[in-house]
Write a protein that holds these residues in place. Structure first.
Motif, PDB file in Angstrom:
ATOM      1  N   ASP A  88       0.639  -1.178  -0.310  1.00  0.00           N
ATOM      2  CA  ASP A  88       0.415  -0.015   0.381  1.00  0.00           C
ATOM      3  C   ASP A  88       0.932   1.185  -0.053  1.00  0.00           C
ATOM      4  O   ASP A  88       0.022   2.435   0.204  1.00  0.00           O
ATOM      5  N   ARG A  89       2.411   1.104   0.314  1.00  0.00           N
ATOM      6  CA  ARG A  89       2.881   2.340   0.351  1.00  0.00           C
ATOM      7  C   ARG A  89       3.433   2.280  -1.288  1.00  0.00           C
ATOM      8  O   ARG A  89       4.779   3.200  -1.137  1.00  0.00           O
ATOM      9  N   GLN A 130       2.231 -27.517  -4.336  1.00  0.00           N
ATOM     10  CA  GLN A 130       2.993 -26.226  -4.328  1.00  0.00           C
ATOM     11  C   GLN A 130       1.861 -24.809  -4.166  1.00  0.00           C
ATOM     12  O   GLN A 130       2.399 -24.144  -3.144  1.00  0.00           O
ATOM     13  N   LEU A 131       1.382 -24.865  -4.640  1.00  0.00           N
ATOM     14  CA  LEU A 131       0.183 -23.368  -4.291  1.00  0.00           C
ATOM     15  C   LEU A 131      -0.246 -23.442  -3.466  1.00  0.00           C
ATOM     16  O   LEU A 131      -0.687 -22.468  -2.925  1.00  0.00           O
ATOM     17  N   THR A 132      -0.832 -24.391  -2.886  1.00  0.00           N
ATOM     18  CA  THR A 132      -1.475 -24.345  -0.943  1.00  0.00           C
ATOM     19  C   THR A 132      -0.239 -23.926  -0.321  1.00  0.00           C
ATOM     20  O   THR A 132      -0.817 -22.560   0.254  1.00  0.00           O
ATOM     21  N   SER A 133       0.844 -24.423  -0.143  1.00  0.00           N
ATOM     22  CA  SER A 133       2.119 -24.162   0.873  1.00  0.00           C
ATOM     23  C   SER A 133       2.282 -22.646   0.116  1.00  0.00           C
ATOM     24  O   SER A 133       2.411 -21.607   1.709  1.00  0.00           O
ATOM     25  N   ARG A 134       2.514 -22.105  -0.727  1.00  0.00           N
ATOM     26  CA  ARG A 134       3.252 -20.603  -1.167  1.00  0.00           C
ATOM     27  C   ARG A 134       1.675 -19.924  -0.739  1.00  0.00           C
ATOM     28  O   ARG A 134       2.016 -18.686   0.029  1.00  0.00           O
ATOM     29  N   LEU A 135       0.759 -19.838  -0.496  1.00  0.00           N
ATOM     30  CA  LEU A 135      -0.386 -19.178  -0.669  1.00  0.00           C
ATOM     31  C   LEU A 135       0.021 -19.435   0.700  1.00  0.00           C
ATOM     32  O   LEU A 135      -0.879 -17.858   1.094  1.00  0.00           O
ATOM     33  N   ARG A 136      -0.365 -20.227   1.698  1.00  0.00           N
ATOM     34  CA  ARG A 136      -0.345 -20.022   2.971  1.00  0.00           C
ATOM     35  C   ARG A 136       0.807 -19.626   2.686  1.00  0.00           C
ATOM     36  O   ARG A 136       0.568 -18.039   4.398  1.00  0.00           O
ATOM     37  N   SER A 137       1.941 -19.365   2.646  1.00  0.00           N
ATOM     38  CA  SER A 137       2.858 -18.608   3.484  1.00  0.00           C
ATOM     39  C   SER A 137       2.956 -17.087   3.033  1.00  0.00           C
ATOM     40  O   SER A 137       3.630 -16.321   3.641  1.00  0.00           O
ATOM     41  N   ALA A 138       1.783 -16.788   1.871  1.00  0.00           N
ATOM     42  CA  ALA A 138       2.077 -15.398   1.739  1.00  0.00           C
ATOM     43  C   ALA A 138       1.039 -14.575   2.039  1.00  0.00           C
ATOM     44  O   ALA A 138       1.309 -13.393   3.245  1.00  0.00           O
ATOM     45  N   ASP A 139       0.070 -15.486   3.318  1.00  0.00           N
ATOM     46  CA  ASP A 139      -0.996 -14.889   4.450  1.00  0.00           C
ATOM     47  C   ASP A 139      -0.281 -14.328   5.259  1.00  0.00           C
ATOM     48  O   ASP A 139      -0.615 -13.929   6.243  1.00  0.00           O
ATOM     49  N   LEU A 183       3.194  -8.813   8.549  1.00  0.00           N
ATOM     50  CA  LEU A 183       3.470  -7.407   7.984  1.00  0.00           C
ATOM     51  C   LEU A 183       3.039  -6.510   9.329  1.00  0.00           C
ATOM     52  O   LEU A 183       2.607  -5.468   9.609  1.00  0.00           O
ATOM     53  N   ALA A 184       1.300  -7.362   8.887  1.00  0.00           N
ATOM     54  CA  ALA A 184       0.605  -6.129  10.186  1.00  0.00           C
ATOM     55  C   ALA A 184       0.331  -6.347  11.289  1.00  0.00           C
ATOM     56  O   ALA A 184      -0.236  -5.329  12.552  1.00  0.00           O
ATOM     57  N   SER A 185       0.609  -7.234  11.933  1.00  0.00           N
ATOM     58  CA  SER A 185       1.023  -7.774  13.363  1.00  0.00           C
ATOM     59  C   SER A 185       2.310  -7.209  14.276  1.00  0.00           C
ATOM     60  O   SER A 185       2.439  -7.205  15.772  1.00  0.00           O
ATOM     61  N   LEU A 186       2.969  -7.335  13.261  1.00  0.00           N
ATOM     62  CA  LEU A 186       4.755  -7.892  14.158  1.00  0.00           C
ATOM     63  C   LEU A 186       5.346  -6.579  14.353  1.00  0.00           C
ATOM     64  O   LEU A 186       5.435  -5.430  13.081  1.00  0.00           O
ATOM     65  N   THR A 187       5.590  -5.898  14.935  1.00  0.00           N
ATOM     66  CA  THR A 187       6.606  -4.727  14.943  1.00  0.00           C
ATOM     67  C   THR A 187       8.155  -5.398  14.187  1.00  0.00           C
ATOM     68  O   THR A 187       8.469  -5.959  13.356  1.00  0.00           O
ATOM     69  N   VAL A 188       8.193  -3.763  13.540  1.00  0.00           N
ATOM     70  CA  VAL A 188      10.208  -3.962  12.399  1.00  0.00           C
ATOM     71  C   VAL A 188      11.007  -4.213  12.900  1.00  0.00           C
ATOM     72  O   VAL A 188      11.685  -5.346  12.822  1.00  0.00           O
ATOM     73  N   LEU A 189      11.443  -4.596  14.445  1.00  0.00           N
ATOM     74  CA  LEU A 189      12.001  -5.075  15.409  1.00  0.00           C
ATOM     75  C   LEU A 189      11.857  -6.734  15.363  1.00  0.00           C
ATOM     76  O   LEU A 189      12.758  -7.229  14.870  1.00  0.00           O
TER      77      LEU A 189
END
Length: 241
Positions: free
Chosen positions: A62-63, A127-136, A142-148
């Motif tokens: 979004d940035r 493979q698709l299932t694994s990668r989609l889960r990883s992307a999620d 990205l939304a819940s953890l701090t940069v640190l």
């Protein structure tokens, strides 16, 4: 979070006969460093199988100009399968980290092959299932953890990477830093590290300063040496001092 993936690369899960048949569907192509093998939003439908070299898989955030690196893919990896199967625009950009050699297969030929080989089709779906889960998981972090926390987690992951990978640990003098090192080393610039966790370069620089002051890491030119892996892992899990 996971950049490198835990499953065996697609080509390495095939039988020798399956591998020969799949590779025979396409043509070998070489790409220079920084070339886009696939581009987010593009309507092409071919797939690529990496033969030599490593690539990043990234999406826009979004940035605007900021990109989030979802994964690092190396030899044997299949890329572009989503667009080949559903014929929708590309969901991510695949960029060469160095010179790349890959087998390029048209979407039509790949779909016909899968229709005739249900076992291979099942491998692609897994493979698709694994990668989609990883992307999620990446987007959730990205939304819940701090940069640190995100930076600490990424350094823990990359410092334990396969020595054949693009950001291998070092047990000698850092080639790009000129510093003698004894701990695991991640050879990445700060802007590249930022892209792997969806943060700005400035935010990563600030987090690295904090880690340096606590003697958890040491930094040089395109390198981060891990001085205290145990404490870094605790930070990644959310135990901040």
């Amino acid at each position: 979070m996971g950049l490198l993936g835990n499953e065996l690369a697609f080509a390495h899960t095939l039988t020798p006969q399956e591998r020969e048949s799949v590779m025979g569907l396409g043509n070998r192509k070489r790409y220079p460093a920084d070339a886009h093998l696939l581009t987010e939003g593009d309507r092409s439908s071919h797939v690529v199988i990496i033969i030599r070299g490593w690539v990043t898989v990234s999406v826009a955030t979004d940035r605007g100009a900021t990109r989030l690196i979802l994964g690092l893919r190396g030899p044997g990896e299949l890329l572009g399968e989503m667009a080949a199967l559903d014929q929708h625009p590309r969901s991510a950009t695949v960029r060469a980290l160095g010179s790349i050699e890959a087998q390029v297969i048209s979407g039509d030929a790949f779909r016909r092959f899968l229709a005739l080989h249900p076992r291979v089709s099942g491998l692609v779906i897994r493979q698709l299932t694994s990668r989609l889960r990883s992307a999620d998981q990446e987007r959730s972090a990205l939304a819940s953890l701090t940069v640190l926390q995100r930076l600490a987690g990424r350094l823990v992951e990359l410092s334990g990477a396969d020595p054949s990978g693009p950001y291998a640990p070092s047990d000698a003098s850092g080639p790009s830093s000129g510093l003698a090192v004894s701990g695991p080393v991640v050879q990445l610039a700060q802007d590249e590290l930022a892209a792997t966790i969806g943060a700005t370069r400035e935010a990563v620089a600030k987090a690295l300063r904090l880690l340096r002051t606590q003697n958890i890491v040491r930094t040089g030119n395109r390198m981060v040496e891990i001085l205290d892996p145990a404490l870094l892992a605790l930070l990644a899990d959310g135990h901040q001092e």
